[in-house]
Design an enzyme around this catalytic site. Structure first.
Site, mmCIF file in Angstrom:
data_model
loop_
_atom_site.group_PDB
_atom_site.id
_atom_site.type_symbol
_atom_site.label_atom_id
_atom_site.label_comp_id
_atom_site.label_asym_id
_atom_site.label_seq_id
_atom_site.Cartn_x
_atom_site.Cartn_y
_atom_site.Cartn_z
ATOM 1 C CG HIS A 137 -0.097 -0.799 2.285
ATOM 2 N ND1 HIS A 137 1.033 -0.290 2.852
ATOM 3 C CD2 HIS A 137 -0.202 -2.103 2.659
ATOM 4 C CE1 HIS A 137 1.577 -1.265 3.589
ATOM 5 N NE2 HIS A 137 0.847 -2.350 3.493
ATOM 6 C CB CYS A 138 3.919 2.120 1.588
ATOM 7 S SG CYS A 138 2.975 2.018 3.114
ATOM 8 C CB ILE A 139 6.925 1.026 -2.350
ATOM 9 C CG1 ILE A 139 7.428 0.591 -0.980
ATOM 10 C CG2 ILE A 139 8.069 1.500 -3.230
ATOM 11 C CD1 ILE A 139 8.255 1.581 -0.247
ATOM 12 C CG ASP B 103 2.998 6.160 0.535
ATOM 13 O OD1 ASP B 103 1.800 5.897 0.307
ATOM 14 O OD2 ASP B 103 3.579 5.818 1.573
#
Ligand SMILES: NC(=O)c1ccc[n+]([C@@H]2O[C@H](COP(=O)([O-])OP(=O)(O)OC[C@H]3O[C@@H](n4cnc5c(N)ncnc54)[C@H](O)[C@@H]3O)[C@@H](O)[C@H]2O)c1
Length: 401
Positions: free
Chosen positions: A256-258, A261
């Site tokens: 869900h991040c790299i 974001d």
């Protein structure tokens, strides 16, 4: 002190368990199945054990709910909801908006609102505060702060206690109260001058990883074309004691991040007239890795995958978690199928995914390792097919980058 935590996923539940050691926590989530299980002491998150959940349930310092009226006595409300990409691959604040609606309608007295969800600079000041005020029928002056979450699910050496935590309030009072709240369960609190700095720092941390992963993924392709081992070359470079940080190649980035974001940062940059070319290109390089992997696999197998049975080993986005969000395995599978391969996958940590179940680790023509969980024996992976392409660098004897 009563804490309401909106969202009981990876971030919200993790923070609930730590906060419930010192405070009374109400975990609010829209997913009734999750809430039911949590109240029965069943955790859906790696890193939050059933026993730690059962302990706080038993002590009466935690319960989960789907009723927003249960948040009404809170002194502090934390937002820990998803911030995905929308259909246009841009920031999608719909879950933050719905959390703001919940706060606006349920809370009738001033509280401290802390956002832990990742978003672009200005989200607290220009979106969360006005949205809560819009949905609140009373004119209440809440305090607002940001403290971006850094939890790394599945990791045991760094946790809420020993991971430094950034924070900033919209006002000095909000900053002070935020510090007081976290200081009960976090040893290292780092105040920054504005919420925008904290929001940007979180995005930059993950952008740093994204571009370095893209760089090493590109280098893996260069090394192969030069006929040298990417792993040996990286180990050699890593003997330099300063100015180098080792990243390893992969089939792409997931979670869900790299993959998400940096796009929030690029969107914010472009809104302010700055072309985020480097960030956008890094994203493309990572998204193109599955194609490269499948090209290599096809080249090693007579240039044609038509009708071949291919087992993709590990579909979680990283080792030792069941999370498949944005996993590179999905693009690898798509690529393989588009070449006519008959694809199944093995991942007993994930179990079931997209209505398909984990297949046995055996009997394929080709195996492609995307994620290697610690629980899977590398020798069994090697024995699962006559040709194994390993993107993880952990299966000795397999073909690697
Ligand atoms: N997972 C991580 O490792 C990690 C690390 C750092 C930051 N973050 C950020 O934290 C935020 C949350 O991520 P996550 O991984 O915990 O997500 P998640 O999907 O694991 O959990 C989110 C939970 O929020 C619930 N939810 C959604 N909208 C809601 C609403 N309006 N009211 C109540 N509940 C609602 C969902 O049902 C879900 O259970 C995101 O911004 C993410 O980028 C995640």
């Amino acid at each position: 002190m009563k804490i309401g935590i909106i969202g009981q996923g990876y971030v919200g539940l993790t923070i609930s368990v730590f906060a419930a050691e010192s405070y009374v926590v109400t975990g609010y989530d829209l997913n009734s199945q999750v809430v039911e299980n949590l109240n029965r002491g069943i955790s859906h998150i790696e890193g939050v054990s059933n026993s730690s959940l059962q302990k706080i349930l038993k002590s009466g310092s935690y319960f989960a709910t789907t009723k927003n009226s249960d948040l009404r006595d809170s002194d502090i409300v934390i937002i820990a909801v998803p911030t995905p990409l929308g259909p246009d691959r841009g920031p999608d604040l719909q879950f933050i908006e719905s959390a703001c609606r919940t706060i606006g309608s349920a809370i009738k007295h001033p509280v401290l609102v802390i956002n832990e969800s990742t978003s672009f600079p200005g989200t607290l000041r220009n979106f969360i505060k006005p949205t809560i005020e819009k949905y609140s029928r009373l004119s209440i002056e809440h305090l607002y702060a940001i403290s971006p979450e850094r939890v790394d699910p599945g990791r045991s050496d760094f946790n809420q206690k020993n991971t430094p935590r950034l924070y900033a309030g919209l006002t000095p009072e909000a900053s002070t109260k935020t510090r007081e709240f976290y200081s009960r369960f976090c040893d290292n609190l780092v105040e920054v001058s504005t919420p925008e700095v904290a929001e940007a720092a979180k995005l930059f941390e993950n952008t740093f990883r994204q571009v370095n992963i893209a760089l090493v993924n590109e280098f893996a392709q260069i090394a192969h074309s030069l006929g040298i081992s990417v792993y040996e070359t990286l180990d050699a470079a890593n003997t330099k004691p300063y100015g180098f940080m080792k990243f390893t190649p992969s089939a792409g980035v997931g979670g869900h991040c790299i993959p998400v974001d940096p796009t929030y940062l690029a969107a914010a940059a472009e809104k302010h007239g700055v072309a985020a070319t480097f960030i956008r290109r890094a994203n493309e390089v990572n998204l193109e890795m599955p194609k490269y992997v499948v090209r290599r696999v096809a080249a090693d197998n007579g240039g044609n995958l038509q009708g071949k049975s291919v087992l993709v080993v590990g579909v979680a986005y990283k080792p030792n978690v069941a999370d498949v969000r944005e996993t590179a395995a999905e693009l690898v599978i798509q690529q393989l199928r588009s070449q006519g391969a008959v694809v199944s996958w093995h991942d007993d940590v994930v179990g079931t995914w997209k209505s398909e179940s984990s297949a046995p680790l055996e009997g394929a023509d080709i195996a492609v390792v995307v994620t290697k969980h610690d629980s899977v024996d590398a020798r069994l992976i090697l024995a699962s097919a006559p040709y194994v392409f390993d993107t993880t660098g952990k299966v000795e004897g397999a073909t690697q980058f």
